[in-house]
Design a protein around this motif. Structure first.
Motif, PDB file in Angstrom:
ATOM      1  N   ILE A 130      34.074  31.316  82.438  1.00  0.00           N
ATOM      2  CA  ILE A 130      33.781  30.308  81.420  1.00  0.00           C
ATOM      3  C   ILE A 130      34.047  30.830  80.017  1.00  0.00           C
ATOM      4  CG2 ILE A 130      31.838  29.107  80.326  1.00  0.00           C
ATOM      5  CD1 ILE A 130      30.886  28.270  82.996  1.00  0.00           C
ATOM      6  N   GLY A 131      33.874  32.130  79.805  1.00  0.00           N
ATOM      7  CA  GLY A 131      34.129  32.704  78.484  1.00  0.00           C
ATOM      8  C   GLY A 131      35.551  32.503  78.014  1.00  0.00           C
ATOM      9  N   GLN A 132      36.483  32.259  78.922  1.00  0.00           N
ATOM     10  CA  GLN A 132      37.879  32.053  78.536  1.00  0.00           C
ATOM     11  C   GLN A 132      38.122  30.665  77.945  1.00  0.00           C
ATOM     12  OE1 GLN A 132      40.788  33.422  81.529  1.00  0.00           O
ATOM     13  NE2 GLN A 132      39.064  34.175  82.723  1.00  0.00           N
TER      14      GLN A 132
ATOM     15  N   HIS B 220      36.802  29.415  75.270  1.00  0.00           N
ATOM     16  CA  HIS B 220      36.404  29.317  73.863  1.00  0.00           C
ATOM     17  C   HIS B 220      37.483  28.700  72.984  1.00  0.00           C
ATOM     18  CE1 HIS B 220      38.731  33.063  73.878  1.00  0.00           C
ATOM     19  NE2 HIS B 220      38.918  32.859  72.597  1.00  0.00           N
ATOM     20  N   ASP B 221      38.766  28.793  73.372  1.00  0.00           N
ATOM     21  CA  ASP B 221      39.835  28.277  72.524  1.00  0.00           C
ATOM     22  C   ASP B 221      40.647  27.179  73.207  1.00  0.00           C
ATOM     23  OD1 ASP B 221      40.941  29.909  74.430  1.00  0.00           O
ATOM     24  OD2 ASP B 221      42.412  30.836  73.091  1.00  0.00           O
ATOM     25  N   VAL B 222      40.069  26.539  74.235  1.00  0.00           N
ATOM     26  CA  VAL B 222      40.801  25.508  74.966  1.00  0.00           C
ATOM     27  C   VAL B 222      40.680  24.150  74.279  1.00  0.00           C
ATOM     28  CG1 VAL B 222      40.944  24.246  77.151  1.00  0.00           C
ATOM     29  CG2 VAL B 222      40.617  26.720  77.155  1.00  0.00           C
ATOM     30  N   GLY B 223      39.495  23.821  73.770  1.00  0.00           N
ATOM     31  CA  GLY B 223      39.289  22.518  73.142  1.00  0.00           C
ATOM     32  C   GLY B 223      38.883  21.437  74.123  1.00  0.00           C
ATOM     33  N   LEU B 224      38.081  21.815  75.126  1.00  0.00           N
ATOM     34  CA  LEU B 224      37.634  20.851  76.138  1.00  0.00           C
ATOM     35  C   LEU B 224      36.695  19.813  75.544  1.00  0.00           C
ATOM     36  CD1 LEU B 224      36.812  23.051  79.247  1.00  0.00           C
ATOM     37  CD2 LEU B 224      38.699  21.458  79.001  1.00  0.00           C
ATOM     38  N   ASP B 225      36.636  18.669  76.221  1.00  0.00           N
ATOM     39  CA  ASP B 225      35.688  17.624  75.844  1.00  0.00           C
ATOM     40  C   ASP B 225      34.488  17.568  76.789  1.00  0.00           C
ATOM     41  OD1 ASP B 225      37.042  16.111  73.572  1.00  0.00           O
ATOM     42  OD2 ASP B 225      38.632  16.174  75.065  1.00  0.00           O
ATOM     43  N   TYR B 226      34.683  17.941  78.048  1.00  0.00           N
ATOM     44  CA  TYR B 226      33.567  17.846  78.994  1.00  0.00           C
ATOM     45  C   TYR B 226      33.808  18.733  80.201  1.00  0.00           C
ATOM     46  CZ  TYR B 226      36.600  14.690  81.655  1.00  0.00           C
ATOM     47  OH  TYR B 226      37.640  14.149  82.373  1.00  0.00           O
ATOM     48  N   LEU B 227      32.706  19.035  80.895  1.00  0.00           N
ATOM     49  CA  LEU B 227      32.725  19.754  82.167  1.00  0.00           C
ATOM     50  C   LEU B 227      31.977  18.910  83.189  1.00  0.00           C
ATOM     51  CD1 LEU B 227      31.692  23.335  80.921  1.00  0.00           C
ATOM     52  CD2 LEU B 227      34.003  22.601  81.524  1.00  0.00           C
ATOM     53  N   LYS B 228      32.519  18.829  84.395  1.00  0.00           N
ATOM     54  CA  LYS B 228      31.828  18.140  85.481  1.00  0.00           C
ATOM     55  C   LYS B 228      31.391  19.170  86.519  1.00  0.00           C
ATOM     56  CE  LYS B 228      33.705  13.469  85.160  1.00  0.00           C
ATOM     57  NZ  LYS B 228      34.508  12.400  85.812  1.00  0.00           N
ATOM     58  N   VAL B 229      30.087  19.281  86.683  1.00  0.00           N
ATOM     59  CA  VAL B 229      29.523  20.276  87.596  1.00  0.00           C
ATOM     60  C   VAL B 229      29.708  19.810  89.029  1.00  0.00           C
ATOM     61  CG1 VAL B 229      27.472  21.587  88.190  1.00  0.00           C
ATOM     62  CG2 VAL B 229      27.836  20.859  85.833  1.00  0.00           C
ATOM     63  N   ASP B 230      30.164  20.720  89.879  1.00  0.00           N
ATOM     64  CA  ASP B 230      30.425  20.392  91.277  1.00  0.00           C
ATOM     65  C   ASP B 230      29.178  19.871  91.974  1.00  0.00           C
ATOM     66  OD1 ASP B 230      32.552  20.684  93.458  1.00  0.00           O
ATOM     67  OD2 ASP B 230      30.802  21.613  94.369  1.00  0.00           O
TER      68      ASP B 230
ATOM     69  N   THR C 253      23.321  24.679  78.243  1.00  0.00           N
ATOM     70  CA  THR C 253      23.168  25.374  76.960  1.00  0.00           C
ATOM     71  C   THR C 253      24.503  25.921  76.480  1.00  0.00           C
ATOM     72  OG1 THR C 253      20.897  25.988  77.554  1.00  0.00           O
ATOM     73  CG2 THR C 253      21.957  27.224  75.769  1.00  0.00           C
ATOM     74  N   VAL C 254      25.251  26.516  77.399  1.00  0.00           N
ATOM     75  CA  VAL C 254      26.564  27.066  77.044  1.00  0.00           C
ATOM     76  C   VAL C 254      27.502  25.952  76.599  1.00  0.00           C
ATOM     77  CG1 VAL C 254      28.601  28.243  77.950  1.00  0.00           C
ATOM     78  CG2 VAL C 254      26.331  29.063  78.555  1.00  0.00           C
ATOM     79  N   GLY C 255      27.538  24.870  77.356  1.00  0.00           N
ATOM     80  CA  GLY C 255      28.426  23.764  77.005  1.00  0.00           C
ATOM     81  C   GLY C 255      28.077  23.146  75.667  1.00  0.00           C
TER      82      GLY C 255
ATOM     83  N   VAL D 176      30.577  20.687  74.086  1.00  0.00           N
ATOM     84  CA  VAL D 176      31.171  20.124  75.299  1.00  0.00           C
ATOM     85  C   VAL D 176      30.104  19.372  76.086  1.00  0.00           C
ATOM     86  CG1 VAL D 176      32.273  20.680  77.498  1.00  0.00           C
ATOM     87  CG2 VAL D 176      32.925  21.916  75.431  1.00  0.00           C
ATOM     88  N   LYS D 177      30.425  18.168  76.533  1.00  0.00           N
ATOM     89  CA  LYS D 177      29.509  17.419  77.395  1.00  0.00           C
ATOM     90  C   LYS D 177      29.500  18.032  78.799  1.00  0.00           C
ATOM     91  CE  LYS D 177      29.994  12.881  75.174  1.00  0.00           C
ATOM     92  NZ  LYS D 177      28.578  12.728  74.800  1.00  0.00           N
ATOM     93  N   VAL D 178      28.325  18.021  79.429  1.00  0.00           N
ATOM     94  CA  VAL D 178      28.189  18.516  80.794  1.00  0.00           C
ATOM     95  C   VAL D 178      27.739  17.348  81.665  1.00  0.00           C
ATOM     96  CG1 VAL D 178      27.090  20.195  82.306  1.00  0.00           C
ATOM     97  CG2 VAL D 178      27.589  20.804  79.933  1.00  0.00           C
ATOM     98  N   ILE D 179      28.537  17.053  82.686  1.00  0.00           N
ATOM     99  CA  ILE D 179      28.308  15.892  83.548  1.00  0.00           C
ATOM    100  C   ILE D 179      28.108  16.377  84.975  1.00  0.00           C
ATOM    101  CG2 ILE D 179      29.331  13.747  84.421  1.00  0.00           C
ATOM    102  CD1 ILE D 179      30.968  13.638  81.808  1.00  0.00           C
ATOM    103  N   ALA D 180      27.137  15.809  85.661  1.00  0.00           N
ATOM    104  CA  ALA D 180      26.828  16.188  87.042  1.00  0.00           C
ATOM    105  C   ALA D 180      27.541  15.251  88.006  1.00  0.00           C
ATOM    106  CB  ALA D 180      25.326  16.145  87.278  1.00  0.00           C
ATOM    107  N   GLU D 181      28.198  15.842  89.003  1.00  0.00           N
ATOM    108  CA  GLU D 181      28.895  15.060  90.024  1.00  0.00           C
ATOM    109  C   GLU D 181      27.997  14.875  91.255  1.00  0.00           C
ATOM    110  OE1 GLU D 181      33.500  16.572  89.303  1.00  0.00           O
ATOM    111  OE2 GLU D 181      32.294  17.514  90.866  1.00  0.00           O
TER     112      GLU D 181
END
Length: 640
Positions: A563-565, A567-577, A599-601, A606-611
């Motif tokens: 996840i530390g990689q 930092h420079d991607v520019g993501l908008d959201y993460l969807k947790v498995d 907390t990290v997101g 970055v938005k964190v969304i649960a699947e």
């Protein structure tokens, strides 16, 4: 107003100010000098002309002829001869308007010169007083021409200074451009660093922003390590290093319920027959070392494939989940071979049997059905004299040869593309206040009166290397759907969208004619593909950002150390498995993991969304953990 425009205005203002000062000083000096020179000329000419008239004996006729001839030369404004009694004997005066300089210039700098005077005599008798004034138009002409030259010099100097200043300013402001790019990147959640410039003021600013980016990067890296540590403690068997039974079953259940390429694959079950006897013969420490080697061997297989998982289900049973694989015998044989190699390396291969049962799972099956099928097949295999690999077919139906299956599916896909048989389903993704974030739209295939889920045909799309074609078609479908619904639409992209060099350019050509629709388009790729091809994924993100599209990563949680990689991607959201969301209200380890992931997101915007959310209890717990959005069977809403 840009800095370059301000520079030009400053140069113009300063040069006008300098020109004004120079004009005043130069003009007044030149005016005074010309007045002095004209006065001297008037005096000299008056004296010389009076002497000439005196020598001519002051004859009246000669007087008039001489003065008229002198006046007609055009150099004089006025020539006048006044008698001793004050009477005007002769007077010649030029009353024409001065045209050698503009009228405003003449009024601004009036040249006032005293006339030259001399006496004209006839012998000892005074004939009169001669008054002579040279014409000032010549002085105005010289003064105006010098002013024009001065203005031209200043104009040239202004242009040269502006161009030179423009060039120098571009050089000086290069670090500022880098700072602006860095600030824009931070605004897009890309925490990048830039080289420190030589300019002191810019250097301080760049150092401060680099420190900010470095702190964010360190924080992400540290949290990623902490997340991985917690995950290993909660999900990994300490002896083998393999996934424990419970998280493995959650992963399997999530795969069976998923609506993507992972919904079809292979599940293999291997049993080490006689492990208890080996433990008695070689001792617990030796067998623990053996189990550790087996775990390393299976993890070696898993590491080379995305989303594959291996587990120690109990003391002697091991399982390998291989999404997207439809060659069960090949996978199972590989598992058996690597484990047999571990026994051979320890010289125990003569004391062990390794029966393997394997089967193909498809979207919609249950864990109970799979395990029942595998357990029965494994039990029958174990009773054989030389246990090998047995394939458990669903309903005792043998699979067609691979070549025939590929040909069959190719024909289906080609006809479906020609006849527009692909479509998009729509499932709501909402925040915890039930507001719509976007509609997640997996692809569907209409064939023989039935709509096939993505998990049914996507593995074959991959095998036939048609993923890029389908991705392009899905983007077209999404743009069409946006124009109808006018709502945010989210689509799933395959690895082909990331790795193929021409895909970002194709995407630009598709999105540029539809700027408003592009802003409502959300795109996501699987976690494994994003990290495996990170540089390509960054380029895809940058291209999507140009058109205002959102981009994210789905099925997050299996590579937390990476996840530390981001930092420079520019993501908008993460969807947790979904495997980490299953029964999260009863799973303390997953609660800790999700809380930290949120907390990290949130720290990088970055938005964190649960699947895969199914129950109100899960939703309630996810809200406490700080999740921004949810999707799954338990999420329903009125789409309007």
């Amino acid at each position: 107003m840009s800095l370059f425009k301000q520079l030009w205005l400053a140069i113009i203002f300063l040069l006008i100010l300098v020109f004004g000062g120079s004009f005043v000083v130069n003009s007044l000096s030149a005016k005074r000098y010309l007045e002095q020179q004209l006065y001297m000329k008037n005096a000299d000419n008056a004296t010389a002309l009076a002497l000439s008239l005196t020598q001519q004996d002051a004859d009246p006729v000669l007087l008039e002829l001489t003065l008229s001839a002198q006046f007609d030369t055009g150099h004089y404004e006025m020539i006048e001869l006044i008698g001793p009694e004050g009477e005007v004997i002769i007077r010649r005066e030029d009353q024409q308007t001065i045209t050698d300089a503009p009228a405003w210039f003449v009024k601004l700098l009036p040249i006032e010169v005293e006339a030259g005077r001399a006496n004209v005599q006839k012998g000892w008798q005074q004939v009169g007083t001669l008054t002579l004034r040279s014409h000032s138009r010549f002085a105005y002409r010289e003064l105006w021409q010098s002013t024009e030259k001065l203005a031209l010099v200043f104009l040239v100097a202004m242009v040269v200074a502006g161009l030179l200043g423009n060039y120098l300013l571009r050089i000086i402001l290069r670090p500022l451009n880098a700072v602006v790019d860095q600030a824009e990147a931070i605004g897009e959640r890309r925490f990048v660093t830039t080289d420190e410039p030589y300019t002191l003021e810019f250097r301080r600013l760049v150092v401060a922003m680099n420190n900010l980016s470095a702190r964010i990067q360190r924080a992400l890296t540290e949290e990623a390590r902490r997340l991985e540590k917690w995950q290993r403690q909660a999900h990994v068997d300490k002896i083998t290093g393999l996934t424990n039974r419970e998280p493995f079953m959650q992963t399997l259940e999530a795969a069976l319920e998923s609506d993507d390429v992972n919904a079809t694959g292979t599940l293999s079950l291997l049993r080490i027959s006689g492990l208890a006897q080996l433990n008695q013969i070689y001792g617990r420490r030796t067998i623990d070392g053996l189990l550790g080697d087996i775990g390393k061997a299976l993890n070696g297989i898993v590491a080379t494939h995305s989303r594959w998982a291996a587990s120690r289900l109990n003391g002697s049973d091991f399982a390998l989940l291989a999404p997207r694989s439809t060659e069960p015998e090949k996978v199972a044989s590989n598992v058996q071979q690597v484990i047999r190699e571990v026994f051979r390396h320890r010289s125990m291969d003569n004391d062990v049997k390794l029966p393997v049962a394997t089967t193909v799972y498809v979207h919609g099956e249950t864990i109970g059905e799979l395990m029942t099928r595998l357990d029965g097949c494994l039990l029958a295999t174990e009773k054989q004299r030389e246990p090998g690999v047995s394939v458990a077919y669903k309903g005792d139906m043998q699979m067609l040869p691979m070549r025939e299956q590929l040909a069959h599916w190719r024909g289906i896909f080609e006809r479906a593309l020609q006849n527009d048989k692909f479509s998009l389903a729509a499932f709501p993704v909402q925040d915890l206040r039930k507001n719509l974030i976007h509609l997640e739209c997996p692809v569907r295939l209409e064939w023989e009166g039935e709509k096939l889920a993505a998990g049914t045909f996507l593995p074959w799309i991959n095998r036939l290397e048609m993923s890029s074609v389908l991705d392009q078609h899905v983007i077209d479908l999404a743009l069409r759907l946006i124009s109808v619904r006018n709502k945010p639409i989210c689509i799933n992209l395959s690895v082909a969208a990331v790795v193929e060099p021409g895909f970002p350019m194709w995407m630009s050509e598709r999105l540029s004619p539809h700027p408003e629709a592009a802003k409502l388009l959300w795109m996501e790729v699987p976690e494994a593909m994003a990290f495996r091809h990170l540089d390509n994924f960054k380029r895809l993100c940058q291209r999507a950002k140009v058109y205002g599209s959102k981009i994210g990563i789905e099925h997050v949680g299996h590579q937390l150390s990476d996840i530390g990689q981001l930092h420079d991607v520019g993501l908008d959201y993460l969807k947790v498995d979904a495997s980490f969301v299953r029964d999260v209200n009863n799973n303390v380890a997953n609660q800790t993991l999700l809380r930290t992931l949120c907390t990290v997101g949130h720290s990088v915007g970055v938005k964190v969304i649960a699947e895969g959310v199914r129950t109100p209890e899960e939703i309630e717990m996810l809200q406490e953990l700080g999740i921004d959005g949810i999707t799954g069977p338990g999420v329903t809403m009125d789409e309007g």
